[in-house]
Design an enzyme around this catalytic site. Sequence first.
Site, short mmCIF file in Angstrom:
data_model
loop_
_atom_site.label_atom_id
_atom_site.label_comp_id
_atom_site.label_asym_id
_atom_site.label_seq_id
_atom_site.Cartn_x
_atom_site.Cartn_y
_atom_site.Cartn_z
N TRP A 145 8.97 1.57 3.19
CA TRP A 145 9.86 0.94 4.17
C TRP A 145 9.72 -0.57 4.34
O TRP A 145 10.43 -1.18 5.13
CB TRP A 145 9.82 1.64 5.52
CG TRP A 145 8.60 1.46 6.35
CD1 TRP A 145 7.54 2.28 6.40
CD2 TRP A 145 8.31 0.40 7.24
NE1 TRP A 145 6.60 1.81 7.26
CE2 TRP A 145 7.05 0.64 7.80
CE3 TRP A 145 8.96 -0.74 7.63
CZ2 TRP A 145 6.45 -0.21 8.72
CZ3 TRP A 145 8.37 -1.59 8.55
CH2 TRP A 145 7.13 -1.31 9.08
N ASP A 146 8.86 -1.22 3.61
CA ASP A 146 8.73 -2.67 3.69
C ASP A 146 8.73 -3.27 2.29
O ASP A 146 7.93 -4.13 1.97
CB ASP A 146 7.45 -3.04 4.46
CG ASP A 146 7.42 -4.51 4.85
OD1 ASP A 146 8.50 -5.13 4.98
OD2 ASP A 146 6.32 -5.05 5.02
N LEU A 147 9.63 -2.80 1.45
CA LEU A 147 9.74 -3.33 0.09
C LEU A 147 10.40 -4.70 0.15
O LEU A 147 11.47 -4.86 0.73
CB LEU A 147 10.59 -2.40 -0.78
CG LEU A 147 9.96 -1.07 -1.11
CD1 LEU A 147 11.00 -0.13 -1.70
CD2 LEU A 147 8.81 -1.25 -2.08
#
Length: 103
Positions: free
Chosen positions: A19-21
């Site tokens: 979720w934090d690419l």
Amino acid sequence: MKEILSAVNHCHSVGMVQWDLRPENILFEKDSPDARLKMFGLKQSQLKGPNEKLTKFTGNSYFTVPEVISGSYDNKCDIWSLGILLYVMLCCWVPYKAKSEQS
């Protein structure tokens, strides 16, 4: 992009949502033409069960699906981020601009 997709696929296969690419979380392992990519920032990732929705958000909204910001998402949020990441890799800028994370 193939290596990034492979890494995200592996994460999803064990129930992990990154979720934090974003570009800062993807680096080459060494300075060489045959260097492989490494994905960092996994401390932000979360494990989820089948059909479970997640609620945590502290990421970068340029690469984050709106559902993450609103607090109800699953591993599909990583697919959105991969699309934004590919766009940035091809065009060198994000596909949209906002004055703040709220707009």
